[in-house]
Design an enzyme around this catalytic site. Structure first.
Site, short mmCIF file in Angstrom:
data_model
loop_
_atom_site.label_atom_id
_atom_site.label_comp_id
_atom_site.label_asym_id
_atom_site.label_seq_id
_atom_site.Cartn_x
_atom_site.Cartn_y
_atom_site.Cartn_z
N ILE A 77 0.86 -1.18 0.00
CA ILE A 77 0.00 0.00 0.00
C ILE A 77 0.89 1.23 0.00
O ILE A 77 1.76 1.38 0.86
CB ILE A 77 -0.91 0.03 1.25
CG1 ILE A 77 -1.76 -1.24 1.33
CG2 ILE A 77 -1.80 1.27 1.25
CD1 ILE A 77 -2.71 -1.46 0.17
N ALA A 122 4.34 4.07 3.10
CA ALA A 122 3.85 2.84 2.47
C ALA A 122 3.92 1.72 3.49
O ALA A 122 4.50 1.89 4.58
CB ALA A 122 4.72 2.49 1.26
N LYS A 123 3.36 0.60 3.19
CA LYS A 123 3.52 -0.60 4.02
C LYS A 123 3.17 -1.79 3.16
O LYS A 123 2.39 -1.69 2.21
CB LYS A 123 2.57 -0.53 5.22
CG LYS A 123 3.00 -1.43 6.36
CD LYS A 123 4.10 -0.77 7.19
CE LYS A 123 4.54 -1.61 8.36
NZ LYS A 123 5.41 -0.85 9.26
N GLY A 124 3.76 -2.94 3.52
CA GLY A 124 3.46 -4.15 2.77
C GLY A 124 3.39 -5.33 3.69
O GLY A 124 3.69 -5.22 4.88
N ASP A 163 9.70 -5.36 9.21
CA ASP A 163 8.67 -5.09 10.23
C ASP A 163 8.47 -6.42 10.97
O ASP A 163 9.34 -7.30 10.89
CB ASP A 163 7.38 -4.59 9.55
CG ASP A 163 6.36 -4.10 10.56
OD1 ASP A 163 6.63 -3.09 11.24
OD2 ASP A 163 5.30 -4.72 10.72
#
Ligand code: NAD
Length: 439
Positions: A77, A122-124, A163
């Protein structure tokens, strides 16, 4: 004839999908909206921030060691990039969902803006229990996920990092896969496509402890506002993984006393103080803090853990763990969010009513992305800084952000949590005002 009235859609609601009141994304956008109100932010900026720019979902097969295949679902995202390339971690966890990844991406935008880093958010993630995969399965999954993301990541476009459930080894595999799939002749100079790499593969000194170190810098800067000093500080920790264990050992080195810890394995307490370095070694060998008895530490139940009197309580586990019930049992003056989104909006209301200060994650845990930024800068320049230089840069950025939050809190008469989002939104709004909206 009057026009039919149109119900305004909540910003987090999707067509055909009514808004989920427990949505983490709604919680993240709610904090941004509240800050926009306080800062009198232009409505178009508030509206842009209420949705991610890009939402990518990939389904990809991976061969397991027994020769069978399994299909995995991955997300990336990209929330906002007005301040620079998208930046954010990749999570491997069975509970990874679109809504949660969107929320985490919003917080990354806010975190980078508050720290004044030249990055967006962002993050995934991949929905997987990484613990049940063998190292070779994990490597194939990572390489296949990276390939599925394709040109949606890049060293100056979107830069992943570790993460929950991912580490420097996984970042090394991501980098290697990305470099091997580029046709560009300059591909060997693109190692900054991910951060949080091992030192061997271009990582930075200080990255592993960065988030815990950052929490410590923020507390040292703000404690005096509460009449507290690090030498007399008593604290407890929810979560004793990367963030929690480094926060504990670094705070201990500053003179503070760790009094209680709760992790997935159980909870322990010791009024005279738990030796954080010793506990970190124990937890690494035993898979958690349960069973630790040195120095008179004893087991307690969850309620006893939350009710233990401390100055600072640091939730450093997963999201939504401090709800109104937990917030009602806490016996502390400050909650410093080490993890992302640990306090629910209901929990935050209870804390406010009980006059317990909340230091938000976008300030407290920004040490990780800040040292990621320093890694990216070093990679781009082809240099490697020593640990002291990295620590100095980190301290400078974290202390400046903490003072920024205090200043906004005083100026607008709002709590520190709202002020942190306010200071972030202010910076983003100024950039939109200057650049305008294309075309
Ligand atoms: P980690 O996996 O190393 O540690 C997580 C800890 O939480 C473990 O001690 C685990 O036992 C505990 N935990 C998990 N579920 C629990 C439960 N139900 N009850 C009690 N304890 C539980 O993860 P981490 O890297 O330390 O990250 C923790 C949080 O910090 C996450 O929200 C992550 O997004 C955030 N964060 C991490 C970094 C980083 O650099 N690692 C940076 C910024 C934010």
């Amino acid at each position: 004839m009057p026009l039919p009235s149109i119900q305004p859609r909540l910003p987090h609601a999707e067509p055909m999908h009514p808004a989920d009141p427990d949505s983490l994304f709604a919680m993240a956008v709610g904090s941004v909206n509240a800050a926009c109100e306080v800062m009198n932010t232009a409505p178009f900026v508030k509206s842009i921030l209420s949705q991610p720019k890009n939402e990518l979902i990939v389904n990809f097969p991976v061969m397991l060691d027994d020769g069978s295949y399994r299909l995995f679902k991955g997300y990336r995202i990209q929330h906002n990039n007005i301040l620079g390339p998208y930046k954010g971690g990749v999570r491997y966890h069975p509970d990874v969902s679109l809504d949660d990844v969107k929320a985490l991406a919003v917080w990354m935008t806010m975190k980078c803006a508050l720290m004044r880093l030249p990055f967006g958010g962002a993050k995934g993630g991949v929905s997987v229990d990484a613990k049940v995969l063998s190292p070779t399965e994990l490597m194939r999954l990572t390489r296949r996920f990276t390939t599925a993301l394709g040109q949606n990541i890049g060293p100056d476009f979107d830069i992943p990092a570790p993460d929950v459930g991912t580490n420097s080894q996984i970042m090394d595999w991501m980098m290697d896969t990305y470099l091997n799939t580029q046709s560009n002749g300059a591909r060997q100079a693109m190692q900054h496509v991910v951060t949080g790499k091992s030192l061997t593969c271009g990582g930075s000194e200080g990255r592993e402890k960065a988030t815990g170190q950052g929490i410590c810098f923020v507390l040292l800067e703000l404690l005096s506002q509460f009449g507290l000093t690090p030498e007399k500080l008593r604290f407890s920790l929810l979560g004793f993984g990367n963030v929690g264990s480094y926060a504990a050992t670094i705070l201990e080195d500053c003179g503070a006393k760790l009094v209680a810890v709760l992790d997935q394995s159980g909870a322990i307490v010791c009024n005279d103080g738990i030796k954080a370095h010793d506990l970190a070694a124990y937890a690494a060998n035993h898979g958690g803090v349960r069973g630790y008895r040195a120095g008179g530490a004893k087991e307690i139940d969850h309620h006893g853990f939350y009710a233990t009197p401390v100055d600072v309580f640091i939730p450093a586990a997963l999201e939504r763990m401090v709800d109104e019930h937990v917030a009602g049992s806490l016996n502390c003056r400050i909650v410093a969010e080490g993890g992302n989104g640990p306090v629910t909006p209901q929990g935050a209301s209870v804390l406010a009513r009980r006059n317990i200060a909340l230091l938000p994650a976008i300030l407290c845990n920004a040490g990780g992305v800040t040292v990621s930024y320093l890694e990216w800068v070093q990679n781009k320049a082809g240099v490697h800084w020593g640990a002291d230089r990295v620590d100095d840069e980190l301290r400078h950025i974290m202390v400046a952000a903490a003072s920024r939050v205090s200043a906004v809190s005083r100026q607008y008469g709002v709590d520190l949590a709202t002020a942190a989002f306010g200071a972030a939104v202010e910076h983003i709004a100024a950039s939109y005002k200057q650049r305008g909206i294309f075309p």
